[in-house]
Design a protein around this motif. Sequence first.
Motif, PDB file in Angstrom:
ATOM      1  N   THR A 285      -3.293  -4.293 -12.727  1.00  0.00           N
ATOM      2  CA  THR A 285      -3.697  -3.861 -14.061  1.00  0.00           C
ATOM      3  C   THR A 285      -3.848  -5.089 -14.952  1.00  0.00           C
ATOM      4  OG1 THR A 285      -1.416  -3.644 -14.759  1.00  0.00           O
ATOM      5  CG2 THR A 285      -2.470  -1.653 -13.944  1.00  0.00           C
TER       6      THR A 285
ATOM      7  N   THR B  44      -6.251   7.562   7.301  1.00  0.00           N
ATOM      8  CA  THR B  44      -5.475   6.527   6.596  1.00  0.00           C
ATOM      9  C   THR B  44      -6.009   5.145   6.902  1.00  0.00           C
ATOM     10  OG1 THR B  44      -3.920   6.727   8.403  1.00  0.00           O
ATOM     11  CG2 THR B  44      -3.335   7.708   6.315  1.00  0.00           C
TER      12      THR B  44
ATOM     13  N   THR C  81     -10.827   1.027 -10.442  1.00  0.00           N
ATOM     14  CA  THR C  81      -9.630   1.606  -9.843  1.00  0.00           C
ATOM     15  C   THR C  81      -9.826   1.806  -8.354  1.00  0.00           C
ATOM     16  OG1 THR C  81      -9.094   2.765 -11.883  1.00  0.00           O
ATOM     17  CG2 THR C  81      -8.056   3.579  -9.869  1.00  0.00           C
ATOM     18  N   ARG C  82      -8.862   1.341  -7.606  1.00  0.00           N
ATOM     19  CA  ARG C  82      -8.815   1.617  -6.185  1.00  0.00           C
ATOM     20  C   ARG C  82      -7.347   1.731  -5.821  1.00  0.00           C
ATOM     21  NH1 ARG C  82     -11.157   1.561  -1.262  1.00  0.00           N
ATOM     22  NH2 ARG C  82     -10.035   0.534   0.410  1.00  0.00           N
ATOM     23  N   ARG C  83      -7.026   2.788  -5.116  1.00  0.00           N
ATOM     24  CA  ARG C  83      -5.641   3.092  -4.808  1.00  0.00           C
ATOM     25  C   ARG C  83      -4.930   1.878  -4.223  1.00  0.00           C
ATOM     26  NH1 ARG C  83      -2.657   7.459  -1.737  1.00  0.00           N
ATOM     27  NH2 ARG C  83      -3.611   6.659   0.138  1.00  0.00           N
ATOM     28  N   HIS C  84      -3.766   1.596  -4.714  1.00  0.00           N
ATOM     29  CA  HIS C  84      -2.890   0.520  -4.254  1.00  0.00           C
ATOM     30  C   HIS C  84      -3.403  -0.871  -4.594  1.00  0.00           C
ATOM     31  CE1 HIS C  84      -0.817   3.562  -2.197  1.00  0.00           C
ATOM     32  NE2 HIS C  84      -1.648   3.679  -1.202  1.00  0.00           N
TER      33      HIS C  84
ATOM     34  N   GLU D 226       2.987   4.364  -2.031  1.00  0.00           N
ATOM     35  CA  GLU D 226       3.120   5.123  -3.271  1.00  0.00           C
ATOM     36  C   GLU D 226       4.505   4.828  -3.847  1.00  0.00           C
ATOM     37  OE1 GLU D 226       0.667   6.812  -4.272  1.00  0.00           O
ATOM     38  OE2 GLU D 226      -0.540   7.089  -2.473  1.00  0.00           O
TER      39      GLU D 226
ATOM     40  N   ASP E  92     -12.459   3.860  -6.282  1.00  0.00           N
ATOM     41  CA  ASP E  92     -12.197   5.269  -6.517  1.00  0.00           C
ATOM     42  C   ASP E  92     -12.777   5.679  -7.866  1.00  0.00           C
ATOM     43  OD1 ASP E  92     -10.819   5.326  -4.131  1.00  0.00           O
ATOM     44  OD2 ASP E  92      -8.936   4.761  -5.082  1.00  0.00           O
ATOM     45  N   GLU E  93     -12.651   4.757  -8.824  1.00  0.00           N
ATOM     46  CA  GLU E  93     -13.173   5.035 -10.150  1.00  0.00           C
ATOM     47  C   GLU E  93     -13.626   3.741 -10.797  1.00  0.00           C
ATOM     48  OE1 GLU E  93     -10.572   7.228 -12.885  1.00  0.00           O
ATOM     49  OE2 GLU E  93      -9.918   8.324 -11.112  1.00  0.00           O
TER      50      GLU E  93
ATOM     51  N   ASN F 170      -5.891  -0.860 -10.735  1.00  0.00           N
ATOM     52  CA  ASN F 170      -5.560   0.315 -11.516  1.00  0.00           C
ATOM     53  C   ASN F 170      -6.160   0.172 -12.912  1.00  0.00           C
ATOM     54  OD1 ASN F 170      -4.479   2.648 -12.415  1.00  0.00           O
ATOM     55  ND2 ASN F 170      -2.367   1.893 -12.524  1.00  0.00           N
TER      56      ASN F 170
ATOM     57  N   SER G 243       0.822  -1.203   0.000  1.00  0.00           N
ATOM     58  CA  SER G 243       0.000   0.000   0.000  1.00  0.00           C
ATOM     59  C   SER G 243       0.860   1.259   0.000  1.00  0.00           C
ATOM     60  CB  SER G 243      -0.964  -0.008   1.188  1.00  0.00           C
ATOM     61  OG  SER G 243      -0.300  -0.398   2.356  1.00  0.00           O
TER      62      SER G 243
END
Lengths: 521, 349
Positions: free
Chosen positions: A487, B349, A278-281, A179, A320-321, A284, A177
């Motif tokens: 992905t 978070t 899409t969901r962060r981490h 960046e 998220d998207e 994608n 998780s």
Amino acid sequence: MGAADAEIPVLEADGVSKRFPGVLALDEVSFALRPGEVHALVGENGAGKSTLIKVFTGAHRPDGGRVLVEGRPVAFGSPLEARRAGISAVHQEVGLVPDMSVARNLLLGREPRTRLGLIDLPRLHAEAERTLAELGVRADVRAPLRTLGVGTRQMVALARAVSVRARVVIMDEPTSSLEPREVETLFGVVRELRDRGISTVYVSHRLDELYQLCDRVTVLRDGRVAHTGPLAELDRLRLISLMLGRDVAEVRAGGVTRFSGEHAAAAEQPVLEARGLTRRHVLNGVSVSVRPGEVVGLGGLLGAGRSETAKAIVGALPLDEGEVTVAGTTLRRRRPVGAAIRAGVSLLPEDRKAEGIVPGLSVRENIALAALPRLARAGLVSEARIDALVETFMRRLRIKASSPHQRVDELSGGNQQKVLLARWLAMNPRILLLDEPTRGIDVGAKAEVQALVDELARDGLGVLLISSDLEELVEGSDRVVVLRDGTVAGQLGGGEVTEDRIMAVIAGDGAGDPSGEERHG
Amino acid sequence: MTDPTAITTDGATGRPAPSAGPSSPSADAGAAARRERLGHLLQHHGASLVLLGLAVFGTVAFDAFATGANLRAIVVSSSFLAIVALGMTFVIISGGIDLSVGSLFVLGGVLAAYGSRAGLLAALALPLAVCGAIGLLQGVLIGRLGMAPFIVTLAGLLGVRGLMLAVSDEGATTYLVEDRAFASLGQDGPFGVTWPVWITVALAAAGVVLLQRTGFGQNVYAVGGNEEAASLMGVPVVRTKILVYLLSGLLAGLAGALNAARLSSGVTILGIGLELDAIAAVVIGGTLLTGGVGGVTGTMAGVLLLGVIQNLINQVGNLTSAVQQVVSGAFLVLVVVAQRVLSRTQRLT
């Protein structure tokens, strides 16, 4: 670091076995961690990685074999003893106290004191700042730990491990998780540790990271060591084939699965279309479509986002998207699972025990559970209608139970799986998402479940099949969408659906066609 | 209340106001950090701020509020709850709960009055020894045997109440305080403020130091914040848990003894249900019931807040004390809702 030191492994497993009820989790595993190396530990679900880590960190006692620290046998009675012996595991969630400040976490138990024996706050903060700075980490040491990002929290955990003189740091999926920028910093810290002679066991499914960071690799499969050696000598395809237990050269002609091959996937409109999930981490921009009567396989390594895709489609994973369309109707993604169920999408989850069956209830109740609202009239449910429904599915799926009133947890794994399948089939779904439908069930039941999937597809159901068993995936699917790191890495159809091609796509050799999705959009 | 606080927060950190540019990521981060600081401030000092507000209101609205006699009355009557709540603060930060303190308070009072026949020393030693031992026993059951604090201390509440009834012949016998020195401990004191208030102030100060500046205090936070992590970091989890219940028992016994000295008798009915007031004061003071977060100063503000609410309602005159409980209850709900909202803004978070 003298040359002589390099010969004695700092941490070693010598023929370690660990048995759990019904499974041999570790079967005489030998593993050696050299001083100052970064050692990748890889393997699919159930390969034994977590068990081995837990043996090293004192959470499990081995049933056979020895654990040695710097050549001396040890028997850890608790995680604390392992820590005292210099072995620190850095987890994402546990290990630190989120509401305490960074400095207090870092120096808990070793706080600098004033002459009165009280904690010296100025020195506490100064010392914490210095410790972090040495590792190239900048953070407000007075802030509560939880206000930091996940990455920084892990650095603090690492810094603590180092400052309590850890000789071995075990990192389990540290980057899942983070960046990209945080990953870079983390790698910097791991290399810094290596330069100080501290060894790292690095568990990750991200092959890119392994090749960037690790010196050697040990591949576990089904509780045994499948390979150990320098990572640079192993190309990606070979590494994946070792993990999945499939020989690259080996081409299988006829399978032993009960799938009957191609389905009449007409050129119909897709009944399910997921676009740009899409969901962060986690995910994608994953896009998948399933047509009626088609079985679409979802392949990829553990952690590539397969289960998450299925969960996102039914709305169990907030996105998220992205959007999901079922038979032309777009589901609002904010809506929880109910919308997907009503639209005719059913998910058979990966973890039967945690997410599927209700153990204390009977077979009958488990089957009828999701269908109750559909069977109800004015809030009342007719017992006779439930009986009829349960009867139908028990016969159709050949569920072996003494009676519909038997407790479901008394059934075998395969029959439990069929009960779950019956529950969702009772909803008259148009799309069935199957997440590892045959894991942990015996061979006979496996074949029956596979035959059933085939049958359902022939009846016009759209099926999304997730499986770590490459053979099952190849023989069961009309098309295979391969995921990598959240992905779509490629899509294989028709004659391309082979184990070799799937592995090649997982390895990122460009064998698949990432844009293949567009043809169906 | 929100606006002035926000300004204070900004001023305190000397941060420039957010730039006029469009909502760039850094501006968002700045806003998040400000929200975080505001949440932190409200969590830790919310009770003090409300206390201040109520005090101002009381001064303006009632002539009799801001008089020396009235303020003294508030602190004197609050001091016993404050001592009990001090111990409760440690227990709750460690992730536990102590329901036995009300019963221990009453038992402590009865034992102190009984012991006072043998002098000042016995009047203090007897309740401390017995209540401390009971606290220790509860701590051992919770810490070493891993039993649920709620159950163990509920059993303590019932058992200690029974013990108190046995000592006092089912409440028929009321022991009077016979030692003059002991009675004076509850009734006299310098500057017209009785000793229990001074003792409370001293204990609270010691509590702040103990919690913030000693290894034991760090262990209490660590155990309450993440027990598994604490044990991995070498924190003596069992010992820490035993010690907080011992401390809570000792303080409840001491508060009971001081109360007996004030009343000159070991009253068997006052203090029933005190554990709930103590929990309320701790929670109002910003300590999270889930453990790991909180502090002594907040608890003291919470105790005073309850005292001021009661006093203001008395000032109105024609309201019964039942109204005070309704107001305290409503206030507690408000605080818990606020904590819920705050913890959401803080744990992004």
